[in-house]
Design an enzyme around this catalytic site. Structure first.
Site, mmCIF file in Angstrom:
data_model
loop_
_atom_site.group_PDB
_atom_site.id
_atom_site.type_symbol
_atom_site.label_atom_id
_atom_site.label_comp_id
_atom_site.label_asym_id
_atom_site.label_seq_id
_atom_site.Cartn_x
_atom_site.Cartn_y
_atom_site.Cartn_z
ATOM 1 N N CYS A 238 0.866 -1.181 0.000
ATOM 2 C CA CYS A 238 0.000 0.000 0.000
ATOM 3 C C CYS A 238 0.894 1.220 0.000
ATOM 4 O O CYS A 238 1.806 1.310 0.821
ATOM 5 C CB CYS A 238 -0.919 0.003 1.231
ATOM 6 S SG CYS A 238 -1.871 1.538 1.371
ATOM 7 N N ASN A 247 0.832 -8.588 -0.912
ATOM 8 C CA ASN A 247 -0.224 -9.427 -0.360
ATOM 9 C C ASN A 247 0.279 -10.858 -0.381
ATOM 10 O O ASN A 247 1.126 -11.219 -1.195
ATOM 11 C CB ASN A 247 -1.467 -9.372 -1.265
ATOM 12 C CG ASN A 247 -2.154 -8.035 -1.207
ATOM 13 O OD1 ASN A 247 -1.727 -7.080 -1.827
ATOM 14 N ND2 ASN A 247 -3.238 -7.963 -0.456
HETATM 15 P P1 HMG Z 1 -8.592 14.617 -0.306
HETATM 16 O O1 HMG Z 1 -7.427 15.309 -0.928
HETATM 17 O O2 HMG Z 1 -8.870 14.870 1.127
HETATM 18 O O3 HMG Z 1 -9.930 14.812 -1.159
HETATM 19 O O4 HMG Z 1 -8.395 13.065 -0.521
HETATM 20 P P2 HMG Z 1 -10.772 16.031 -1.610
HETATM 21 O O5 HMG Z 1 -12.195 15.607 -1.530
HETATM 22 O O6 HMG Z 1 -10.338 17.287 -0.889
HETATM 23 O O7 HMG Z 1 -10.365 16.158 -3.162
HETATM 24 C C1 HMG Z 1 -9.071 16.546 -3.588
HETATM 25 C C2 HMG Z 1 -8.982 16.383 -5.104
HETATM 26 O O8 HMG Z 1 -9.130 14.998 -5.453
HETATM 27 C C3 HMG Z 1 -10.085 17.117 -5.859
HETATM 28 O O9 HMG Z 1 -9.537 17.465 -7.133
HETATM 29 C C4 HMG Z 1 -11.125 16.051 -6.058
HETATM 30 O O10 HMG Z 1 -11.968 16.295 -7.148
HETATM 31 C C5 HMG Z 1 -10.274 14.828 -6.300
HETATM 32 P P3 HMG Z 1 -8.965 18.929 -7.443
HETATM 33 O O11 HMG Z 1 -10.125 19.854 -7.162
HETATM 34 O O12 HMG Z 1 -7.818 19.150 -6.497
HETATM 35 O O13 HMG Z 1 -8.578 18.849 -8.878
HETATM 36 N N1 HMG Z 1 -10.961 13.573 -5.919
HETATM 37 C C6 HMG Z 1 -11.158 12.529 -6.747
HETATM 38 N N2 HMG Z 1 -10.837 12.323 -8.029
HETATM 39 C C7 HMG Z 1 -11.202 11.153 -8.576
HETATM 40 N N3 HMG Z 1 -11.859 10.180 -7.877
HETATM 41 C C8 HMG Z 1 -12.194 10.352 -6.601
HETATM 42 C C9 HMG Z 1 -11.838 11.565 -5.983
HETATM 43 N N4 HMG Z 1 -12.021 12.070 -4.735
HETATM 44 C C10 HMG Z 1 -11.483 13.283 -4.722
HETATM 45 N N5 HMG Z 1 -12.831 9.383 -5.928
HETATM 46 C C11 HMG Z 1 -9.278 10.858 -0.887
HETATM 47 C C12 HMG Z 1 -9.335 12.113 -0.030
HETATM 48 C C13 HMG Z 1 -10.046 9.785 -0.167
HETATM 49 C C14 HMG Z 1 -9.911 11.158 -2.242
HETATM 50 C C15 HMG Z 1 -7.784 10.478 -1.079
HETATM 51 O O14 HMG Z 1 -7.181 10.430 0.168
HETATM 52 C C16 HMG Z 1 -7.605 9.155 -1.763
HETATM 53 O O15 HMG Z 1 -7.913 9.001 -2.938
HETATM 54 N N6 HMG Z 1 -7.079 8.136 -1.028
HETATM 55 C C17 HMG Z 1 -6.946 6.778 -1.540
HETATM 56 C C18 HMG Z 1 -5.639 6.171 -1.090
HETATM 57 C C19 HMG Z 1 -5.573 4.762 -1.610
HETATM 58 O O16 HMG Z 1 -6.103 4.446 -2.662
HETATM 59 N N7 HMG Z 1 -4.894 3.872 -0.845
HETATM 60 C C20 HMG Z 1 -4.767 2.500 -1.234
HETATM 61 C C21 HMG Z 1 -6.048 1.728 -1.111
HETATM 62 S S1 HMG Z 1 -6.402 1.202 0.563
HETATM 63 C C22 HMG Z 1 -5.451 -0.229 0.765
HETATM 64 O O17 HMG Z 1 -4.643 -0.548 -0.062
HETATM 65 C C23 HMG Z 1 -5.713 -1.083 1.971
HETATM 66 C C24 HMG Z 1 -6.497 -2.374 1.636
HETATM 67 O O18 HMG Z 1 -5.810 -3.160 0.667
HETATM 68 C C25 HMG Z 1 -6.699 -3.206 2.894
HETATM 69 C C26 HMG Z 1 -5.389 -3.441 3.685
HETATM 70 O O19 HMG Z 1 -4.406 -3.950 3.142
HETATM 71 O O20 HMG Z 1 -5.411 -3.064 4.851
HETATM 72 C C27 HMG Z 1 -7.886 -2.033 1.078
HETATM 73 MG MG MG Z 2 -4.145 -4.505 1.158
#
Ligand code: HMG
Ligand code: MG
Length: 284
Positions: A238, A247
């Site tokens: 991640c 994984n």
């Molecule tokens: P933020 O910066 O707080 O969001 O991020 P925001 O709402 O202030 O938006 C900022 C910008 O992002 C804006 O664009 C939004 O439009 C855009 P700008 O105006 O600056 O041009 N935006 C998006 N664009 C496309 N799709 C969207 C989206 N949302 C906002 N959905 C946010 C908050 C949650 C979006 C960010 O933190 C994020 O995307 N995080 C994801 C991180 C991630 O993917 N991590 C890996 C997955 S989790 C994992 O791997 C764990 C897991 O496998 C289980 C385990 O192993 O434990 C599942």
């Molecule tokens: Mg994971």
């Protein structure tokens, strides 16, 4: 009849999201198509998160548009907020997933929100998924150890699991995100979580950094869990969990549970082909 263990394939999402090199969309599509042939019922192949946060997943809509969908296979996507959910609907994801954490440090680093803020953000997402009739899964990260906060209390995990259950998640996947969970700690965590949700609605999601993933699968099997997330070729990690290795490899879980007498419904030869493709993506 042998007892069944389902492996939920997360390689195209949890695996590839961590690769720094831009992987061609056509390669991702070929991998998903190979996995469809291997016999999985669920394949996570998209993540509608911010492309600024995880550039590798920016082509998720193209991946979902390009794959050959097999009958009966559910193609899943991560949806952190309403914007992600709308993108997942447009791309015709069969199911979606909201993802929270049991530790504040990781929640902040991964989704830029406290645990409570993230749960509040998920409420409208879950309501919209329900209204659209799209099944929703839940993830809880850092169920035993957090890269920022250290050991995580079982009660903290159970609280988030209960919240995801109340929002209608049909299953909650328990993530040892950095692969540092020891079997005793995983067992204590499961004991607490099982007070909130039965084993049939839980999945184990073990990363293998510390080489403990299969031992943790055993603990979870003993507690009645029969669904495990895994990534072909042991892809993954991640980007917001420093030190998180891949994984647990799908083929390792398959071989392990098969040796214990469980059926997985997977074709081992096709699985090996997919693992080879995945490893080539990693090392290329
Ligand atoms: P933020 O910066 O707080 O969001 O991020 P925001 O709402 O202030 O938006 C900022 C910008 O992002 C804006 O664009 C939004 O439009 C855009 P700008 O105006 O600056 O041009 N935006 C998006 N664009 C496309 N799709 C969207 C989206 N949302 C906002 N959905 C946010 C908050 C949650 C979006 C960010 O933190 C994020 O995307 N995080 C994801 C991180 C991630 O993917 N991590 C890996 C997955 S989790 C994992 O791997 C764990 C897991 O496998 C289980 C385990 O192993 O434990 C599942
Ligand atoms: Mg994971």
């Amino acid at each position: 009849m042998a007892d069944f263990v389902e492996i939920f394939e997360v390689g195209p999402r949890d695996g590839l999201q961590n690769e720094a090199r831009q992987i061609a969309t056509s390669d991702k599509i070929a991998l998903v198509d190979c996995l469809s042939e291997a016999g999985f019922a669920r394949i996570e192949c998209a993540s509608f998160v911010s492309p600024k946060w995880v550039p590798q997943m920016a082509d998720s809509a193209e991946v979902l548009a390009g794959i050959s969908r097999s009958h009966g296979v559910s193609y899943a996507a991560l949806t952190p907020n309403l914007k992600g959910l709308e993108r997942a609907f447009a791309a015709k994801a069969d199911e979606v997933a909201i993802f929270g954490a049991a530790s504040e440090g990781f929640s902040r680093a991964n989704i830029n929100a406290s645990i409570d803020e993230s749960l509040a953000r998920f409420v409208p997402v879950s309501a919209a998924a329900k209204a659209a009739g799209v099944p929703m899964r839940g993830y809880v990260s850092c169920v035993v150890e957090c890269p920022y906060d250290g050991a995580v209390a079982p009660g903290a995990v159970a609280r988030v699991v209960a919240a995801l259950r109340d929002m209608g998640c049909y299953e909650v996947s328990l993530g040892d995100t950095i692969g540092r969970g020891r079997p005793e700690a995983v067992d204590a965590m499961l004991s607490a979580v099982l007070n909130e949700l039965p084993a049939e609605r839980l999945a184990g999601h073990f990363h293998d950094t510390g080489g403990m993933a299969l031992a943790n699968v055993d603990v979870a099997l003993a507690r009645g869990l029969r669904v495990f997330d895994a990534a072909v070729g042991g892809l993954g990690g991640c980007p917001y969990a420093p030190g998180a290795a891949g994984n647990v490899a799908t083929e390792a879980v398959h071989d392990h549970v098969s040796a214990l007498g469980y059926e997985t419904g997977l074709d081992r030869e096709t699985l090996s082909q997919a693992a080879q493709m995945a490893r080539a993506m990693r090392s290329a």
